[in-house]
Write an enzyme that holds these catalytic residues in place. Sequence first.
Site, PDB file in Angstrom:
ATOM      1  N   TYR A  28     -32.160  54.635 -26.976  1.00 34.90           N
ATOM      2  CA  TYR A  28     -33.106  53.874 -27.654  1.00 34.90           C
ATOM      3  C   TYR A  28     -32.550  52.804 -28.133  1.00 34.90           C
ATOM      4  O   TYR A  28     -33.345  51.632 -28.024  1.00 34.90           O
ATOM      5  CB  TYR A  28     -33.555  54.741 -28.914  1.00 34.90           C
ATOM      6  N   SER A 110     -37.307  48.138 -41.391  1.00 34.16           N
ATOM      7  CA  SER A 110     -38.273  48.409 -40.298  1.00 34.16           C
ATOM      8  C   SER A 110     -39.544  49.033 -40.929  1.00 34.16           C
ATOM      9  O   SER A 110     -39.177  49.792 -41.749  1.00 34.16           O
ATOM     10  CB  SER A 110     -37.788  48.594 -39.048  1.00 34.16           C
ATOM     11  N   GLN A 132     -40.194  44.286 -42.583  1.00 37.84           N
ATOM     12  CA  GLN A 132     -40.643  44.168 -41.743  1.00 37.84           C
ATOM     13  C   GLN A 132     -42.166  45.030 -41.379  1.00 37.84           C
ATOM     14  O   GLN A 132     -41.881  46.032 -41.530  1.00 37.84           O
ATOM     15  CB  GLN A 132     -39.870  44.357 -40.265  1.00 37.84           C
ATOM     16  N   TYR A 134     -45.569  46.087 -39.256  1.00 41.29           N
ATOM     17  CA  TYR A 134     -46.502  46.255 -38.073  1.00 41.29           C
ATOM     18  C   TYR A 134     -47.678  46.393 -38.699  1.00 41.29           C
ATOM     19  O   TYR A 134     -47.870  47.267 -39.726  1.00 41.29           O
ATOM     20  CB  TYR A 134     -45.877  47.683 -37.496  1.00 41.29           C
ATOM     21  N   THR A 160     -44.279  41.385 -37.515  1.00 39.32           N
ATOM     22  CA  THR A 160     -44.194  41.349 -36.190  1.00 39.32           C
ATOM     23  C   THR A 160     -45.273  41.236 -35.241  1.00 39.32           C
ATOM     24  O   THR A 160     -46.258  41.959 -35.428  1.00 39.32           O
ATOM     25  CB  THR A 160     -43.398  42.700 -35.841  1.00 39.32           C
ATOM     26  N   ARG A 169     -40.171  51.812 -22.127  1.00 40.68           N
ATOM     27  CA  ARG A 169     -38.692  52.078 -21.593  1.00 40.68           C
ATOM     28  C   ARG A 169     -38.466  53.491 -21.206  1.00 40.68           C
ATOM     29  O   ARG A 169     -38.630  54.357 -21.590  1.00 40.68           O
ATOM     30  CB  ARG A 169     -37.927  52.009 -22.983  1.00 40.68           C
ATOM     31  N   LYS A 256     -42.719  37.220 -36.566  1.00 36.71           N
ATOM     32  CA  LYS A 256     -41.675  37.491 -35.466  1.00 36.71           C
ATOM     33  C   LYS A 256     -42.351  37.798 -34.199  1.00 36.71           C
ATOM     34  O   LYS A 256     -43.011  38.409 -34.173  1.00 36.71           O
ATOM     35  CB  LYS A 256     -40.871  38.790 -35.979  1.00 36.71           C
ATOM     36  N   HIS A 280     -38.234  40.667 -28.814  1.00 38.17           N
ATOM     37  CA  HIS A 280     -38.122  41.805 -29.291  1.00 38.17           C
ATOM     38  C   HIS A 280     -36.741  42.552 -28.670  1.00 38.17           C
ATOM     39  O   HIS A 280     -36.821  43.756 -28.293  1.00 38.17           O
ATOM     40  CB  HIS A 280     -39.252  42.895 -28.949  1.00 38.17           C
ATOM     41  N   ARG A 283     -37.319  44.208 -25.243  1.00 34.32           N
ATOM     42  CA  ARG A 283     -38.027  45.580 -25.077  1.00 34.32           C
ATOM     43  C   ARG A 283     -39.516  45.505 -25.066  1.00 34.32           C
ATOM     44  O   ARG A 283     -40.300  46.536 -25.094  1.00 34.32           O
ATOM     45  CB  ARG A 283     -37.751  46.418 -26.597  1.00 34.32           C
TER      46      ARG A 283
END
Length: 385
Positions: A28, A110, A132, A134, A160, A169, A256, A280, A283
């Site tokens: 990951y 995060s 951070q 989201y 972000t 991924r 970000k 990122h 990613r």
Amino acid sequence: MPDLSKITTIEDLRVIAQRRVPRMFYDYADSGSWTEGTYRANESDFQKIKFRQRVAVNMEGRSTRSTMVGQEVSMPVAIAPTGLTGMQHADGEILGARAAKAFGIPFTLSTMSICSLEDIAENTDRHPFWFQLYVMRDREFIERLIERAKAANVSALQLTLDLQILGQRHKDIKNGLTAPPKMTLANMIDLATKPQWCLGMLGTKRRTFGNIAGHARGVKDLSSLSSWTAEQFDPTLSWADVEWIKKLWGGKLILKGIMDVEDARLAAASGADALIVSNHGGRQLDGAPSSIEALPAIAEAVGNEIEVWMDGGIRSGQDVLKARALGARGTLIGRSFLYGLGAFGQAGVERALQIIQRELDLSMAFCGRTQIDQVESSILLPGTF
Ligand SMILES: Cc1cc2nc3c(=O)[nH]c(=O)nc-3n(C[C@H](O)[C@H](O)[C@H](O)COP(=O)(O)O)c2cc1C
């Protein structure tokens, strides 16, 4: 306390982390989206940039101290927000925050962390840290999260902007990534070879998304949590939401995930305090340029209006110095932090920071500068950047 004197590079830490961290969580961290081309370019593009070596310059009295959004830092490096960090090592976010505090640099938690905002505050004597965010569809949840961040003594908010939807991924899909891992035969065989990690996990109660579990409506168990997060990232995120968050938060705001000059101009116009040139960590949009390639044009366009920072591919102090020379007032490290944490917990993070700072300090001196604030593009060889 392990003897880390022979650990001299971030690569040393990566190799040990790969042995100690269960495969699905190591993968990951050490992966990018699709072909991983942007992920690799983030690192390799730094190698193309060359320094101008200067000699017979007084090298005494050197300092890497600087500021990021007005906050004093022992070097212009912050720990980047990384999801599931408490799965690289038990209580990973608490250990990372303690290492950052000891080193005098900012730690960013995060939204998708394992340890919660409250866990960090309680376990670092309420030392200020960064959070951070989201943006989720459930705006009431976001309002409560921001209130919790204020109560936890968060001193800057990183919003972000590059993850309204999730890049793919391959390894995460193949490994069936979950937190905590599901007890499949393949996972049990892997975990049997990672006894220290297992012991750590048995000794902590923090094994799922600490900021969300118990705080978001309708999230009672893990299966509903994973579907909640998949459904909740808001694909409609816009600059109007940035304004809304800015008002709601009222403190230092960092945007970000900026990779384009036009977006950088919008970020500067939004009145935010800093922007982070970031893909990122390779990613999200594979095929985007590396962060260090995108940095100079953005710094040139808006560097006088807003603090420009960057992240992506920083594995050494030389990388920090190059980013600084190309206009990044600050930098952030994701994987360099995670590898240190996975390898040796807090001691590993501190070692990663020492490695980066020592290399930054010496390289700066070889370029004929004694203060990080004197570093600009004239330390680089023309034609190599
Ligand atoms: C395992 C992992 C998880 C991440 N999770 C988040 C996240 O939750 N929020 C976020 O804004 N960025 C996240 N990122 C991106 C980092 O904040 C940062 O932009 C990136 O890691 C920088 O590249 P580097 O790892 O090469 O230093 C994550 C990166 C990694 C490697």
